[in-house]
Every structure is written in structure tokens, then in C-alpha cells.
Design a protein around this motif. Structure first.
Motif, short mmCIF file in Angstrom:
data_model
loop_
_atom_site.label_atom_id
_atom_site.label_comp_id
_atom_site.label_asym_id
_atom_site.label_seq_id
_atom_site.Cartn_x
_atom_site.Cartn_y
_atom_site.Cartn_z
N THR A 1 0.83 -1.19 0.00
CA THR A 1 0.00 0.00 0.00
C THR A 1 0.86 1.25 0.00
OG1 THR A 1 -1.77 1.17 1.18
CG2 THR A 1 -0.16 0.03 2.53
N VAL A 2 0.41 2.28 -0.70
CA VAL A 2 1.09 3.56 -0.63
C VAL A 2 0.64 4.27 0.64
CG1 VAL A 2 1.21 3.71 -3.14
CG2 VAL A 2 -0.70 4.80 -1.94
N PRO A 3 1.42 5.21 1.16
CA PRO A 3 1.00 5.96 2.35
C PRO A 3 -0.11 6.95 2.01
CG PRO A 3 3.10 6.80 1.54
CD PRO A 3 2.79 5.58 0.72
N TRP A 4 -0.85 7.37 3.01
CA TRP A 4 -1.94 8.33 2.80
C TRP A 4 -1.41 9.64 2.21
CZ3 TRP A 4 -6.86 8.40 2.08
CH2 TRP A 4 -7.60 9.58 2.23
N GLU A 5 -0.18 9.99 2.55
CA GLU A 5 0.40 11.22 2.02
C GLU A 5 0.46 11.18 0.49
OE1 GLU A 5 1.60 9.52 4.59
OE2 GLU A 5 0.88 10.99 6.08
N ALA A 6 0.72 9.96 -0.07
CA ALA A 6 0.76 9.83 -1.52
C ALA A 6 -0.63 9.98 -2.13
CB ALA A 6 1.35 8.46 -1.90
N ILE B 1 -11.92 6.39 6.31
CA ILE B 1 -11.27 7.14 5.24
C ILE B 1 -11.86 8.55 5.19
CG2 ILE B 1 -10.86 7.27 2.75
CD1 ILE B 1 -9.43 4.95 4.02
N ASP B 2 -11.02 9.54 5.08
CA ASP B 2 -11.48 10.92 4.94
C ASP B 2 -11.81 11.15 3.46
OD1 ASP B 2 -11.90 13.65 4.79
OD2 ASP B 2 -10.35 14.13 6.28
#
Length: 448
Positions: A393-398, A416-417
Motif C-alpha cells: 500500500t502507498v501511504p496516505w500522504e501519496a 477514510i477521509d
């Protein structure tokens, strides 16, 4: 009607009634592990068996590897000596009751693959002794217990119903559902003799509030198939309605939400990008295959299967067409983020997940597909999707930095926002109405 039990049957019955019968459970996955914990918490000694050495090591250390089964339920059982794990199938001789919770996949030709059931039954036969009760929980076609398992077990010279006992009780797990855990769901039990049925019912009464006896193992097998055919057919119906109503510019989710206000005659099902999980995409084809033996045709079931199987292609078409309309580039060279790869919300289970098929289809069109999933850190062990194995998984920042040309919501996890997601994205293709349910409205959102 009183049941005559042989001496070894009486001994087993007494051990079951006093919760001293050792419960051996083969397969420590999403079905077997919750069962092991439930029996352990009911005071029964449990022997957990699995060929995966990492699972065995984790359990013996009191650790869980399934998100919805917490460590604080396993560790006390291990410390109290009520739960131990092993990969050694010869230790099945120790068990008084053996529950089989192994996979039952399909072959490439959509035919039942009973390799795991047969191999497990042969392993049980090697140590089978008088007075043991064997129960199959794996989903399968009607007749498996009697036609496949019983001959293997009776090849030992022992007879089902008198020397050893044999039953079927379908698993009814719904991972991630806080309202219905293993111990809250009634247990259907079927056997081909009264002694086996009575003993199996007594076993499950330790962990569930209600047991439902049916007249045979085949009937119990048919119950499970019926439950999942019902879901598959109704999901196909709403998927087809989604296509029709979308063409009419009608919101299918609004239609369903209004329809479910009717207190009778309607049960809500919701459309999506395809079927996932180990049961619903697979079980109807078990019945289709078995029905041919009786010269019966499953036209309705097969049509539903085709509709559900076509949904990933529909989603990719919507994604490609929208990208082409908005940027003139289509999918080739596009960067796409899959939001969620678990087959359902709030779990870490990727078995048969439509998200995996979507990723492959997107990349086959010349795009790249990453994923974000708060419950799945890495895609592992998918025989059907080897090119996706070991992707992380990619980070949320990505997710937020705007690097993706489109975000495809395949799994509607809570937490999830979605407002932040939509604000950061160039395009959001929502297959679950996750944004709508979160109250997020934007012309960036396209439903598929």
C-alpha cells in the motif's frame, strides 16, 4: 426417540457434555481461527492445525494474524493451556472432535476443486480411531460428505455412524461484522445417522445460542449453497438495475435507500465493482456443476454469475471513458490509485477481491495501478493474480499529493477521509457510493 450409542460413543458424548473433548480444527484461516477461539473461550481444549508454520508460531505465541480476532482473546487461551497449535497432522489422533475448515476453490474451468478436502480427509484417515467425530465445515456441493469423505474414512475398516461419526455444519462467518460474530450465528448441522447428528449438535451447543438440525449432511450442504446463491443472485439484480437506472440518470443508491423503507417484501442489496470473498463468487458454481449430474440446468444462477463477472469490465470502461472525456488521454499512461483492495469494507481479506482484477485490467490498458488500503499492507499469496503479489500500500500522504490521474474506490472502508480524498484528487470513480454516504458532493466524482 432415544439413540443407542456404542461404548465409545457414550464416552465421546460424556466428554462433549463436560467440555473435556479435545477439539481439533484443521485450517486456521478466517473460519478456523474464530472457531478455535470460540471453543477455547467456552472451556474446551483446542488443537489448532495448519500447514503454515508462521500461523502456528503466531498462535503458540498468543498472536493473531487476522484483524478482527484480537491478541487479547488468543493469549489467555494459550497461557491457560486451552489452545495449542501444530502443523503435525499425526496429532489428530489426540482429538475427540475434528473440524475441517479448509479452502474449496474452483478450477480454471469453474469446477469444484476438492484437493484440500480430500487431502485433509486422507490425513485424518491415517490416525482415525473409534469414537472420533469428524465434521466438515468447508462450503461444498451437496453430497461431498457422503460421497467423497465417507469412503476415504471407511477405507480404514471403520464404519461411519457406529465406529466413528461424521457430520456437516456449514461455516457462516461474516468477517468484520460486529453484529454477528461466530458465537452469535445459529449453527446448521446435518448427518446421515442420528448418532452423528446428536453428537455434532452437542458440540456446537457449547459456542452458539441456537443449533438447527436438518435431516442429512447433503441437506446441510445445500443450506450453505442456497444462502450464497441467494446473495449472488440479488447482487446481480442490483448490478443490472444500476446499469439501467444510470442510463436513465436515476441514482440506484437513492432508489434502494427509499425502497428499504418498506417493512415487508424487500431486502436491500447494493451494487459494486464485482463479487469478492471466498463464498459468493464461488459457491453458485459448485451447485451448477453438481446439477449437471442430475440433468438439471441452473440458467438463472449462471446468468447472475455472468452479470457479476462483467462488472469489473464495466467499471474500467467508465474509468477510461471519463479520463478520455476530461483529459483526452484515456487510460494509456495514466496513473490510477485503487482505494481499497480488500473484498469488503473494514477487513484485511483479499480473497477473490474484484479490486485485484480491476488492477490487472487497468494495467493491461497501459496504465499503472497503485493501491491504498488501511487494512492490507501487502498483496500476498494470490494464485490468480501473480503479477500483483508483494505490492504494498502507498501511504496516505501519496493519496493526497495529487500524483494520480484518477482514484478508483473499490472498497468503502470506514475511517477514510473521503472529503480530503476528493479535494486532493483530479477524478474519483466511486463504485460503492462511499462519497455519497459521507456527504461529499463534487463534479470530480463519477459513479460506476
Amino acid at each position: 426417540m432415544s439413540i443407542e450409542l456404542p461404548a465409545h460413543g457414550l464416552k465421546l458424548q460424556a466428554r462433549i457434555q463436560t467440555a473435556s473433548a479435545k477439539i481439533g480444527i484443521i485450517g486456521m484461516g478466517y473460519v478456523g481461527l474464530p472457531l478455535a477461539v470460540a471453543f477455547g473461550e467456552a472451556g474446551c481444549p483446542v488443537l489448532a492445525l495448519d500447514s503454515d508454520a508462521e500461523k502456528v508460531e503466531a498462535l503458540n505465541a498468543g498472536r493473531s494474524y487476522i484483524k478482527h480476532v484480537q491478541n487479547d482473546r488468543i493469549a489467555p487461551l494459550v497461557e491457560a493451556g486451552r489452545l495449542g497449535a501444530t502443523a503435525d497432522l499425526e496429532r489428530l489422533a489426540e482429538a475427540d472432535v475434528i473440524l475441517i475448515c479448509v479452502p474449496t476453490p474452483l478450477t480454471r474451468h469453474l469446477e469444484p476443486d476438492l484437493e484440500y478436502v480430500e487431502a485433509t480427509t486422507k490425513a485424518i484417515a491415517k490416525t482415525l480411531r473409534k469414537g472420533q467425530l469428524v465434521i466438515l465445515e468447508s462450503t461444498t456441493y451437496p453430497g461431498t460428505t457422503r460421497e467423497v469423505m465417507q469412503p476415504i474414512l471407511e477405507s480404514t475398516g471403520l464404519t461411519a455412524g457406529s465406529d466413528f461419526f461424521l457430520a456437516y455444519s456449514p461455516e457462516r462467518e461474516d468477517p468484520g461484522n460486529p453484529s454477528f460474530s461466530t458465537t452469535q450465528i445459529p449453527k446448521v448441522v446435518g448427518a446421515d445417522d442420528l448418532v452423528s447428528a446428536d453428537l455434532a449438535l452437542a458440540v456446537y451447543r457449547h459456542i452458539v445460542p441456537q443449533t438447527v438440525a436438518v435431516s442429512s449432511a447433503a441437506t446441510a450442504e445445500a443450506v450453505k449453497i442456497t444462502e450464497n446463491v441467494f446473495r449472488a443472485v440479488n447482487i446481480a439484480l442490483v448490478n443490472e438495475l444500476k446499469l439501467i437506472f444510470t442510463a436513465m440518470d436515476i441514482d440506484v443508491w437513492e432508489v434502494i435507500d427509499a425502497a428499504k423503507s418498506k417493512p415487508f417484501g424487500f431486502m436491500p442489496f447494493y451494487p459494486g465493482p464485482g463479487l469478492g470473498g471466498h463464498c459468493i463468487p464461488i459457491d453458485p458454481f459448485y451447485l451448477t456443476w453438481k446439477a449437471r449430474e442430475y440433468n438439471q440446468h441452473t440458467r438463472f444462477i449462471e446468468l447472475a454469475g455472468q452479470i457479476n463477472a462483467d462488472m469489473p469490465a464495466h467499471v474500467v470502461r467508465v474509468l477510461a471513458d471519463t479520463l478520455d472525456a476530461r483529459s483526452g488521454r484515456g487510460l494509456r499512461g495514466a496513473r490510477v490509485l485503487m482505494m481499497g483492495v480488500a473484498y469488503k469494507k473494514n477487513v484485511d481479506d483479499i480473497r477473490e477481491s474484484p479490486a485485484l482484477r480491476l488492477m490487472e485490467m487497468i494495467e493491461a490498458r497501459g496504465a499503472t495501478a497503485d493501491f491504498f488500503d488501511p487494512h492490507v499492507t501487502q498483496i500476498n499469496g494470490t494464485r490468480e493474480h501473480p503479477t500483483l503479489n508483494y505490492r504494498s500500500t502507498v501511504p496516505w500522504e501519496a493519496v493526497k499529493d495529487g500524483r494520480y490521474d484518477a482514484v478508483l474506490i473499490a472498497t468503502d472502508h470506514d475511517g477514510i477521509d473521503y472529503a480530503e480524498l476528493v479535494a486532493s484528487a483530479a477524478l474519483v470513480v466511486d463504485t460503492r457510493n462511499a462519497c455519497g454516504r459521507a456527504g461529499v458532493v463534487s463534479d470530480k466524482i463519477v459513479r460506476a
